[in-house]
Scaffold this motif. Structure first.
Motif, short mmCIF file in Angstrom:
data_model
loop_
_atom_site.label_atom_id
_atom_site.label_comp_id
_atom_site.label_asym_id
_atom_site.label_seq_id
_atom_site.Cartn_x
_atom_site.Cartn_y
_atom_site.Cartn_z
N TYR A 237 -46.68 19.69 2.01
CA TYR A 237 -46.15 19.06 3.22
C TYR A 237 -46.83 17.72 3.40
O TYR A 237 -48.05 17.63 3.50
CB TYR A 237 -46.43 19.96 4.42
CG TYR A 237 -46.16 19.37 5.79
CD1 TYR A 237 -45.04 18.59 6.05
CD2 TYR A 237 -47.02 19.64 6.85
CE1 TYR A 237 -44.79 18.08 7.31
CE2 TYR A 237 -46.79 19.13 8.13
CZ TYR A 237 -45.67 18.36 8.35
OH TYR A 237 -45.43 17.86 9.61
N ALA A 238 -46.03 16.65 3.40
CA ALA A 238 -46.59 15.30 3.54
C ALA A 238 -46.13 14.65 4.83
O ALA A 238 -44.94 14.56 5.10
CB ALA A 238 -46.17 14.44 2.35
N LYS A 254 -42.20 19.36 -10.56
CA LYS A 254 -42.93 20.57 -10.94
C LYS A 254 -42.18 21.85 -10.57
O LYS A 254 -42.69 22.96 -10.79
CB LYS A 254 -44.30 20.58 -10.26
CG LYS A 254 -45.22 19.43 -10.67
CD LYS A 254 -45.58 19.54 -12.15
CE LYS A 254 -46.50 18.41 -12.56
NZ LYS A 254 -46.91 18.51 -14.00
N GLY A 255 -41.00 21.70 -10.02
CA GLY A 255 -40.23 22.87 -9.63
C GLY A 255 -40.85 23.61 -8.46
O GLY A 255 -40.70 24.83 -8.33
N LYS A 256 -41.52 22.90 -7.57
CA LYS A 256 -42.18 23.49 -6.41
C LYS A 256 -41.50 23.00 -5.13
O LYS A 256 -40.60 22.18 -5.15
CB LYS A 256 -43.66 23.13 -6.39
CG LYS A 256 -44.41 23.46 -7.68
CD LYS A 256 -44.39 24.96 -8.00
CE LYS A 256 -45.19 25.25 -9.26
NZ LYS A 256 -45.14 26.70 -9.63
N TRP A 257 -41.97 23.53 -4.01
CA TRP A 257 -41.38 23.18 -2.73
C TRP A 257 -42.08 22.00 -2.07
O TRP A 257 -43.31 21.89 -2.11
CB TRP A 257 -41.44 24.35 -1.76
CG TRP A 257 -40.50 25.48 -2.02
CD1 TRP A 257 -40.83 26.78 -2.28
CD2 TRP A 257 -39.06 25.43 -2.02
NE1 TRP A 257 -39.70 27.55 -2.45
CE2 TRP A 257 -38.60 26.74 -2.29
CE3 TRP A 257 -38.13 24.41 -1.82
CZ2 TRP A 257 -37.25 27.06 -2.37
CZ3 TRP A 257 -36.78 24.72 -1.90
CH2 TRP A 257 -36.35 26.02 -2.17
N ALA A 258 -41.30 21.15 -1.43
CA ALA A 258 -41.81 20.09 -0.57
C ALA A 258 -41.27 20.31 0.83
O ALA A 258 -40.17 20.85 1.01
CB ALA A 258 -41.37 18.72 -1.08
N ILE A 259 -42.05 19.90 1.81
CA ILE A 259 -41.60 19.92 3.20
C ILE A 259 -41.61 18.48 3.70
O ILE A 259 -42.62 17.79 3.61
CB ILE A 259 -42.51 20.81 4.08
CG1 ILE A 259 -42.39 22.28 3.62
CG2 ILE A 259 -42.13 20.68 5.56
CD1 ILE A 259 -43.28 23.24 4.38
N GLY A 260 -40.47 18.04 4.20
CA GLY A 260 -40.33 16.66 4.65
C GLY A 260 -40.83 16.48 6.07
O GLY A 260 -41.28 17.42 6.73
N VAL A 261 -40.70 15.24 6.58
CA VAL A 261 -41.24 14.94 7.91
C VAL A 261 -40.40 13.90 8.64
O VAL A 261 -39.76 13.05 8.01
CB VAL A 261 -42.71 14.46 7.79
CG1 VAL A 261 -42.76 13.02 7.26
CG2 VAL A 261 -43.46 14.59 9.10
N ASP A 276 -32.92 19.53 -3.63
CA ASP A 276 -33.03 20.97 -3.86
C ASP A 276 -34.46 21.47 -3.76
O ASP A 276 -34.70 22.67 -3.61
CB ASP A 276 -32.46 21.34 -5.24
CG ASP A 276 -30.95 21.23 -5.29
OD1 ASP A 276 -30.33 21.20 -4.20
OD2 ASP A 276 -30.38 21.18 -6.40
N SER A 277 -35.42 20.56 -3.83
CA SER A 277 -36.83 20.94 -3.72
C SER A 277 -37.38 20.77 -2.31
O SER A 277 -38.54 21.08 -2.05
CB SER A 277 -37.69 20.11 -4.69
OG SER A 277 -37.36 20.41 -6.03
N ILE A 278 -36.55 20.25 -1.39
CA ILE A 278 -36.99 20.07 -0.01
C ILE A 278 -36.65 21.33 0.77
O ILE A 278 -35.52 21.53 1.20
CB ILE A 278 -36.34 18.82 0.62
CG1 ILE A 278 -36.67 17.58 -0.21
CG2 ILE A 278 -36.82 18.64 2.06
CD1 ILE A 278 -35.96 16.32 0.25
#
Length: 353
Positions: A237-238, A254-261, A276-278
């Motif tokens: 989460y950034a 990296k095929g991982k999850w991100a959380i947007g802001v 698709d990663s968000i």
């Protein structure tokens, strides 16, 4: 991304505003203060934060509110971009020129405008000045548009803890200032309340007075890769403005999850290749805060003082645009329960780590 200073009227081809009117023999700011919109044309303006329009986040949310006012209220609108390495004097000049040209309200996007608004607002007593994310500067013609970022971030922490398979998640702050520490505090509390054994990796991209951490995607990408690779995080989460797009890119690679802001970043065109990663985004209703302030001025009843947006008024929240998020029933249920508990004051979210 390097930007050039510009003050441009949205949707009007010939709208460049003249700079340095005082130096050219124009009125002093105090002389111009009593006659906003002397031409009879309604006008409103925003001055962007670091990163400028196109950050897919904070500034773009403010622009959406300005654009909505242009469409719904039929007002003319103006924008002013920041410059690299600018100081307080640049912000003072920018706000002065916007006010001198009759824009009302004039809205500074971000806490960095506080010192400039403190200097400029008294010179234009009939102009309403809005500032987003700051309560340190006050006055009879100043509106402080603020949010309970920690509440939305708590929900992100719940979602991250439930979605993580490794039990390690990451937080990246753009610049280590009190505002961004609210994001960190809420996120960490949400993670720990959901999974006490979870590990939260925290990093800040820059320290003040260096604010590059809000503007450079490569910094966000490098920090995220460190958390994903060496740290073992699988959700990041950034809260870093434009730099956060780099963290989203890293998570996607990296095929991982991100959380947007700030904005629902799943729906931001500039991030489409990573959408698709968000997993979700912590949203702040900056759009409506800008629109509502402009409307109050147009209605002849300018809103001033602190105007706070929290979960109880949907001023902050968690986006559910990604279909994959909606399919995670346990995540959604946990987030909804946390939201209800915060609104009911069963959970008090910390504002400092």
């Amino acid at each position: 991304m390097r930007r050039i200073t510009r003050i441009a009227t949205v949707g009007i081809a010939s709208a460049a505003l003249a700079l340095s009117a005082t130096a050219c023999g124009g009125k002093k700011s105090s002389d111009a203060s009593s006659s906003p919109s002397e031409s009879g044309q309604k006008s409103a303006a925003i001055a962007y934060d670091i990163g400028g329009r196109g950050d897919q986040s904070f500034n773009d949310a403010a622009y959406a509110g300005l654009k909505k006012a242009e469409t719904d209220l039929k007002v003319k609108t103006a924008e002013a971009e920041p410059t690299d390495g600018e100081g307080e004097a640049d912000k003072v000049q920018r706000l002065t020129e916007l006010a001198r040209k009759g824009n009302n309200p004039v809205i500074g996007v971000g806490f960095a405008y506080a010192p400039a608004i403190k200097k400029v607002a008294p010179k234009f007593p009939n102009t309403t000045f809005g500032i987003i994310d700051d309560t340190s500067v006050t006055g009879p013609n100043i509106a402080n548009l603020v949010f309970n970022e920690e509440q939305g971030s708590y929900l992100a922490g719940v979602a991250a803890a439930k979605a993580s398979k490794t039990g390690t998640v990451g937080f990246i702050g753009g610049v280590e200032v009190p505002l961004i520490k609210k994001f960190e505090a809420g996120f960490t509390q949400g993670v720990k309340d959901t999974n006490p054994n979870a590990k939260v990796l925290s990093a800040y991209l820059t320290q003040p007075p260096n604010f590059d951490g809000f503007a450079k995607p490569d910094l966000g990408k490098a920090a995220a890769l460190g958390q994903l690779d060496a740290g073992g995080a699988d959700v990041v989460y950034a809260a870093a403005g434009l730099a956060g797009s780099g963290a989203i890119e890293a998570a996607s690679s990296k095929g991982k999850w991100a959380i947007g802001v700030d904005s629902d970043q799943y729906n931001q065109a500039g991030l489409a290749k990573y959408k698709d990663s968000i997993l979700t985004s912590v949203t702040k209703d900056v759009e409506d805060s800008v629109f509502n302030l402009i409307k109050s001025v147009e209605d002849g009843k300018p809103t001033t003082g602190e105007i706070r947006y929290g979960l109880d008024k949907d001023g902050v929240g968690l986006a559910d645009s990604n279909p994959k998020y909606k399919e995670m029933a346990d995540v959604v249920a946990a987030v909804e329960k946390a939201k209800a508990d915060i609104i009911a004051k069963k959970i008090t979210v910390k504002t400092a780590p």
